[in-house]
Design an enzyme around this catalytic site. Structure first.
Site, PDB file in Angstrom:
ATOM      1  N   HIS A  49       8.374  -7.186  -1.149  1.00  0.00           N
ATOM      2  CA  HIS A  49       8.024  -6.427   0.059  1.00  0.00           C
ATOM      3  C   HIS A  49       8.992  -6.786   1.207  1.00  0.00           C
ATOM      4  CE1 HIS A  49       4.350  -4.843  -1.584  1.00  0.00           C
ATOM      5  NE2 HIS A  49       3.648  -5.943  -1.503  1.00  0.00           N
TER       6      HIS A  49
ATOM      7  N   SER B 112      -4.730   3.113   3.983  1.00  0.00           N
ATOM      8  CA  SER B 112      -4.892   2.357   2.739  1.00  0.00           C
ATOM      9  C   SER B 112      -4.829   0.854   3.034  1.00  0.00           C
ATOM     10  CB  SER B 112      -3.796   2.774   1.759  1.00  0.00           C
ATOM     11  OG  SER B 112      -3.867   2.033   0.583  1.00  0.00           O
TER      12      SER B 112
ATOM     13  N   ARG C 158      -7.567   2.815  -5.550  1.00  0.00           N
ATOM     14  CA  ARG C 158      -8.676   3.310  -4.727  1.00  0.00           C
ATOM     15  C   ARG C 158      -8.808   4.810  -4.927  1.00  0.00           C
ATOM     16  NH1 ARG C 158      -9.643   5.340   0.353  1.00  0.00           N
ATOM     17  NH2 ARG C 158      -7.412   5.669   0.614  1.00  0.00           N
ATOM     18  N   LYS C 159      -7.995   5.605  -4.225  1.00  0.00           N
ATOM     19  CA  LYS C 159      -8.086   7.069  -4.353  1.00  0.00           C
ATOM     20  C   LYS C 159      -6.807   7.685  -4.906  1.00  0.00           C
ATOM     21  CE  LYS C 159     -11.369   9.337  -1.336  1.00  0.00           C
ATOM     22  NZ  LYS C 159     -11.524   9.986  -0.026  1.00  0.00           N
ATOM     23  N   GLY C 160      -5.689   7.099  -4.512  1.00  0.00           N
ATOM     24  CA  GLY C 160      -4.408   7.591  -5.019  1.00  0.00           C
ATOM     25  C   GLY C 160      -4.114   9.023  -4.612  1.00  0.00           C
TER      26      GLY C 160
ATOM     27  N   LYS D 127       0.800  -1.233   0.000  1.00  0.00           N
ATOM     28  CA  LYS D 127       0.000   0.000   0.000  1.00  0.00           C
ATOM     29  C   LYS D 127       0.831   1.281   0.000  1.00  0.00           C
ATOM     30  CE  LYS D 127      -3.235  -1.341  -0.732  1.00  0.00           C
ATOM     31  NZ  LYS D 127      -3.396  -2.180  -1.977  1.00  0.00           N
ATOM     32  N   SER D 128       2.045   1.157  -0.499  1.00  0.00           N
ATOM     33  CA  SER D 128       2.898   2.351  -0.618  1.00  0.00           C
ATOM     34  C   SER D 128       2.943   2.879  -2.041  1.00  0.00           C
ATOM     35  CB  SER D 128       4.330   2.021  -0.203  1.00  0.00           C
ATOM     36  OG  SER D 128       4.373   1.624   1.124  1.00  0.00           O
TER      37      SER D 128
ATOM     38  N   TRP E 261       2.145   1.486  -8.825  1.00  0.00           N
ATOM     39  CA  TRP E 261       2.553   2.700  -9.537  1.00  0.00           C
ATOM     40  C   TRP E 261       4.032   2.606  -9.935  1.00  0.00           C
ATOM     41  CZ3 TRP E 261       2.456   8.158  -6.793  1.00  0.00           C
ATOM     42  CH2 TRP E 261       2.595   9.166  -7.756  1.00  0.00           C
TER      43      TRP E 261
ATOM     44  N   THR F 150       3.104   0.478  -4.742  1.00  0.00           N
ATOM     45  CA  THR F 150       3.888  -0.550  -5.455  1.00  0.00           C
ATOM     46  C   THR F 150       3.500  -0.625  -6.927  1.00  0.00           C
ATOM     47  OG1 THR F 150       3.589  -1.804  -3.407  1.00  0.00           O
ATOM     48  CG2 THR F 150       4.660  -2.944  -5.248  1.00  0.00           C
TER      49      THR F 150
HETATM   50  P1  A3P Z   1      -5.017   4.388  -1.723  1.00  0.00           P
HETATM   51  O1  A3P Z   1      -5.621   3.198  -1.073  1.00  0.00           O
HETATM   52  O2  A3P Z   1      -4.625   5.445  -0.721  1.00  0.00           O
HETATM   53  O3  A3P Z   1      -5.845   4.957  -2.813  1.00  0.00           O
HETATM   54  P2  A3P Z   1       0.105  -0.790  -3.542  1.00  0.00           P
HETATM   55  O4  A3P Z   1       0.255  -0.866  -5.006  1.00  0.00           O
HETATM   56  O5  A3P Z   1       1.404  -0.765  -2.804  1.00  0.00           O
HETATM   57  O6  A3P Z   1      -0.850  -1.794  -3.037  1.00  0.00           O
HETATM   58  O7  A3P Z   1      -0.495   0.666  -3.213  1.00  0.00           O
HETATM   59  C1  A3P Z   1      -1.838   0.958  -3.476  1.00  0.00           C
HETATM   60  C2  A3P Z   1      -2.059   2.440  -3.239  1.00  0.00           C
HETATM   61  O8  A3P Z   1      -1.456   3.183  -4.309  1.00  0.00           O
HETATM   62  C3  A3P Z   1      -3.521   2.786  -3.255  1.00  0.00           C
HETATM   63  O9  A3P Z   1      -3.648   3.933  -2.397  1.00  0.00           O
HETATM   64  C4  A3P Z   1      -3.739   3.143  -4.711  1.00  0.00           C
HETATM   65  O10 A3P Z   1      -4.890   3.900  -4.974  1.00  0.00           O
HETATM   66  C5  A3P Z   1      -2.464   3.933  -4.990  1.00  0.00           C
HETATM   67  N1  A3P Z   1      -2.128   3.988  -6.416  1.00  0.00           N
HETATM   68  C6  A3P Z   1      -2.211   3.008  -7.337  1.00  0.00           C
HETATM   69  N2  A3P Z   1      -1.797   3.442  -8.530  1.00  0.00           N
HETATM   70  C7  A3P Z   1      -1.424   4.734  -8.380  1.00  0.00           C
HETATM   71  C8  A3P Z   1      -0.919   5.727  -9.272  1.00  0.00           C
HETATM   72  N3  A3P Z   1      -0.715   5.478 -10.543  1.00  0.00           N
HETATM   73  N4  A3P Z   1      -0.662   6.946  -8.759  1.00  0.00           N
HETATM   74  C9  A3P Z   1      -0.876   7.216  -7.454  1.00  0.00           C
HETATM   75  N5  A3P Z   1      -1.364   6.325  -6.565  1.00  0.00           N
HETATM   76  C10 A3P Z   1      -1.627   5.087  -7.016  1.00  0.00           C
END
Ligand code: A3P
Length: 319
Positions: free
Chosen positions: A124, A156, A285-287, A47-48, A52, A50
């Protein structure tokens, strides 16, 4: 010739691979899979952001094969990111149980049909637990670490885990955790791959000690200055953008291709399912930065502030 062109067009990279490969077992179960000099390891806490970072790294590394804009090339429509989840393009080495059909993943092609100039591998796993040979500076493989502020990371994670717990396919089927319970676990350091502060500090310290080996980046910085951070990641991986590419807007194209809005609205990420378990849309989700304000109570905010001050004290790492 730019560094990027040298890297991406380096046909000798394979022979370098063959002659010089460092045999590294990425984890005990992955016998036969080895890290090599040209590998790029993408490390995060869940949820950092990844997904992206996976998308960005894939687009940067493979840009000579897959241009990131329709205006620059017709090949754009064949870009793997348009039809394949970044989770599949850059597989994890950590979750053997999620790959029952293919225990020996073929990282050499990153799910595409061309010989990628370097393999992209996600993990991770905390820095101290990585295999020794990935960590030694004699290996040229590099690590890009993306961290996220603890408040957003926690919110998140909590929201995501409650969805995951309810999924019969993952055999969890557990009742959801209240935010209070989840918060206590987080503050006690009880979380997958955690504690949070150990994870971020492990990579942070290493990035200071070995800046050529580990690049430490923040989700918040990527949001604030996507172009600058995309360039930074590219340079670090040895695939820096040439001035010609910059003038052509390649950096912006990659940032836009990998933006939350774009990825989230692609059919594969809206309607696809990841390996028959979880819907791809759950990873978008929200990003946003600061969404934690909608969830954390004032007491939680104070507690987390105090905890982070204590744990990160003297490290130079601030959020
Ligand atoms: P939120 O739940 O705050 O929206 P991971 O890939 O490590 O599981 O992280 C998921 C988090 O990254 C989610 O955060 C997701 O919405 C956000 N995310 C995914 N793609 C993204 C992007 N292209 N730009 C910014 N945030 C993104």
């Amino acid at each position: 010739m730019s560094t990027s062109t040298q890297h991406t067009n380096d046909t000798n990279s394979n022979s370098r691979h063959d002659n010089d490969e460092i045999s590294v077992h990425l984890c005990e179960d992955n016998v036969g899979r080895h890290a090599s000099h040209t590998d790029l390891i993408i490390a995060t806490l869940p949820k950092s952001g990844t997904i992206w970072l996976k998308a960005l790294a894939f687009a940067i590394i493979n840009r000579s094969h897959y241009p990131s804009s329709s205006s620059s090339s017709e090949n754009y429509h064949q870009h793997p990111l348009l039809t394949i989840s970044p989770r599949d393009l850059v597989p994890f080495v950590d979750f053997k149980q999620l790959y029952p059909d293919n225990r020996l993943l073929d990282f050499t092609k990153n799910s595409t049909n061309h010989d990628s100039p370097c393999r992209l591998i996600a993990t991770h796993v905390p820095y101290p637990s990585l295999p020794e040979s990935i960590k030694i500076t004699a290996t040229n493989c590099k690590i890009v670490y993306l961290c996220r502020n603890p408040q957003d990371n926690f919110s998140s994670l909590w929201l995501f885990m409650n969805k995951a717990r309810a999924m019969p396919m993952l055999n969890n089927n557990n009742a959801s955790l209240s935010m209070d319970e989840a918060f206590d676990y987080f503050c006690d350091g009880v979380q997958e791959f955690g504690p949070y502060w150990d994870h971020v500090l492990g990579y942070w310290k290493e990035s200071i000690k070995n800046p050529d080996k580990v690049l430490f980046d923040k989700y918040e910085n990527l949001k604030k200055e996507p172009k600058t951070q995309t360039k930074r990641i590219a340079e670090f991986t040895g695939c820096g953008f040439s001035s010609e590419e910059e003038n052509q807007g390649v950096v912006e194209d990659i940032s836009s291709l990998c933006s939350f809005e774009n990825l989230k609205n692609l059919d594969v990420n809206k309607n696809g399912t990841w390996r028959g378990t979880i819907q791809n849309k759950e990873f978008f989700r929200k990003g946003e930065v600061g969404d934690w304000k909608n969830y954390l109570t004032p007491i939680m905010i104070k507690t987390l502030d105090g905890l982070m001050k204590e744990k990160l004290h003297g490290s130079g790492l601030v959020f």
